[in-house]
Design a protein around this motif. Structure first.
Motif, PDB file in Angstrom:
ATOM      1  N   TRP A 216      36.484  46.091  32.125  1.00 18.01           N
ATOM      2  CA  TRP A 216      37.612  45.054  32.071  1.00 18.01           C
ATOM      3  C   TRP A 216      36.801  43.749  32.471  1.00 18.01           C
ATOM      4  CZ3 TRP A 216      42.148  45.483  30.341  1.00 18.01           C
ATOM      5  CH2 TRP A 216      42.603  46.708  30.189  1.00 18.01           C
ATOM      6  N   GLU A 217      37.060  42.514  31.752  1.00 22.44           N
ATOM      7  CA  GLU A 217      36.588  41.382  31.975  1.00 22.44           C
ATOM      8  C   GLU A 217      37.555  40.383  32.048  1.00 22.44           C
ATOM      9  OE1 GLU A 217      33.109  39.763  29.619  1.00 22.44           O
ATOM     10  OE2 GLU A 217      32.187  41.690  29.663  1.00 22.44           O
ATOM     11  N   GLY A 218      37.376  39.379  33.059  1.00 23.20           N
ATOM     12  CA  GLY A 218      38.280  38.208  33.135  1.00 23.20           C
ATOM     13  C   GLY A 218      37.289  37.022  32.674  1.00 23.20           C
ATOM     14  N   CYS A 219      37.997  35.665  32.725  1.00 20.82           N
ATOM     15  CA  CYS A 219      36.979  34.629  32.649  1.00 20.82           C
ATOM     16  C   CYS A 219      37.852  33.391  33.540  1.00 20.82           C
ATOM     17  CB  CYS A 219      36.936  34.368  31.321  1.00 20.82           C
ATOM     18  SG  CYS A 219      35.714  32.762  31.023  1.00 20.82           S
TER      19      CYS A 219
ATOM     20  N   ILE B 282      30.408  31.441  23.121  1.00 20.00           N
ATOM     21  CA  ILE B 282      31.132  32.737  22.930  1.00 20.00           C
ATOM     22  C   ILE B 282      31.911  33.135  24.002  1.00 20.00           C
ATOM     23  CG2 ILE B 282      30.681  35.313  22.541  1.00 20.00           C
ATOM     24  CD1 ILE B 282      27.980  34.260  21.153  1.00 20.00           C
ATOM     25  N   LEU B 283      33.224  33.764  23.966  1.00 17.36           N
ATOM     26  CA  LEU B 283      34.103  34.324  24.901  1.00 17.36           C
ATOM     27  C   LEU B 283      34.355  35.658  24.785  1.00 17.36           C
ATOM     28  CD1 LEU B 283      36.866  31.393  24.584  1.00 17.36           C
ATOM     29  CD2 LEU B 283      34.796  31.238  26.274  1.00 17.36           C
ATOM     30  N   TYR B 284      34.681  36.246  25.985  1.00 20.25           N
ATOM     31  CA  TYR B 284      34.701  37.701  25.851  1.00 20.25           C
ATOM     32  C   TYR B 284      35.516  38.224  25.050  1.00 20.25           C
ATOM     33  CZ  TYR B 284      38.782  38.047  28.677  1.00 20.25           C
ATOM     34  OH  TYR B 284      40.086  38.127  29.311  1.00 20.25           O
TER      35      TYR B 284
ATOM     36  N   GLY C 232      40.629  41.951  29.779  1.00 17.45           N
ATOM     37  CA  GLY C 232      40.666  42.509  28.520  1.00 17.45           C
ATOM     38  C   GLY C 232      39.413  43.598  28.655  1.00 17.45           C
ATOM     39  N   LEU C 233      39.338  44.436  27.889  1.00 16.44           N
ATOM     40  CA  LEU C 233      38.120  45.606  27.685  1.00 16.44           C
ATOM     41  C   LEU C 233      37.074  45.000  26.636  1.00 16.44           C
ATOM     42  CD1 LEU C 233      39.872  49.308  27.892  1.00 16.44           C
ATOM     43  CD2 LEU C 233      38.225  48.186  29.600  1.00 16.44           C
TER      44      LEU C 233
END
Ligand code: NI
Length: 185
Positions: A98-101, A151-153, A109-110
């Motif tokens: 899982w990542e967030g920003c 670039i974003l996750y 989102g994974l």
């Protein structure tokens, strides 16, 4: 010095390639102030990493830090400031997590990342540093260095099916994860 406003997805600076910083420039009062502000902004927002474009500065500069959590026996990650970070080596193996920003609030989102990376760059005094990171630390570095290339996750996700608001994450995804963790072996 002040907490800086955080750029949100949709602002063009998050999609631009940030420029490198010379060691002389890095030692300037202006950049030293920016670094202090980034650290303060990251801590105030409860982030584990921050990239300069997230505070509207198109420079190749990142910070990372994870506070230790004694109850989880987690030593955390000591404060790291890196200018011109470059990933010079990666593990072949990748894993989803899982990542967030901070620039995409309230969403998770994974995303797949290399399990381990080696990163070279400059510390805040302009001295070369070499960092080897695994797991969560490696994930943070890959996420922040991506920011420097616009670039974003979300761009890294294999598909968007796991994209979820945090409230729905806690309701629907977290219980499943905890169940999975309880499985023997
Ligand atoms: Ni981010």
């Amino acid at each position: 010095m002040p907490i800086r406003p955080i750029s949100r997805m949709g602002h063009p600076i998050l999609r631009e390639r940030a420029r490198g910083i010379t060691p002389e420039e890095l030692r300037s009062d202006e950049i030293q102030r920016l670094i202090d502000d980034m650290v303060e902004t990251m801590r105030e927002a409860h982030g584990v990493g921050l990239a300069a474009p997230q505070v509207f500065e198109g420079l190749r500069l990142i910070t990372a830090e994870v506070q230790p959590s004694p109850e989880d026996e987690d030593e955390g990650i000591p404060l790291l400031v890196l200018a011109n970070p470059a990933i010079v080596q990666v593990s072949r193996e990748m894993y989803d997590d899982w990542e967030g920003c901070l620039s995409i609030p309230d969403i998770r989102g994974l995303a797949p990342r290399h399990i381990a990376v080696r990163v070279e760059g400059l510390d805040r005094h302009g001295e070369p540093v070499n960092v080897t990171a695994e797991g969560f630390f490696a994930r943070i570095l890959q996420h922040e260095i991506d920011h420097l290339d616009g670039i974003l996750y979300l761009d890294r996700m294999k598909d968007l099916k796991s994209l979820t608001f945090i409230e729905e994450f806690e309701q629907h995804w977290l219980p499943r994860e905890e169940e999975a963790d309880e499985l023997p072996g």
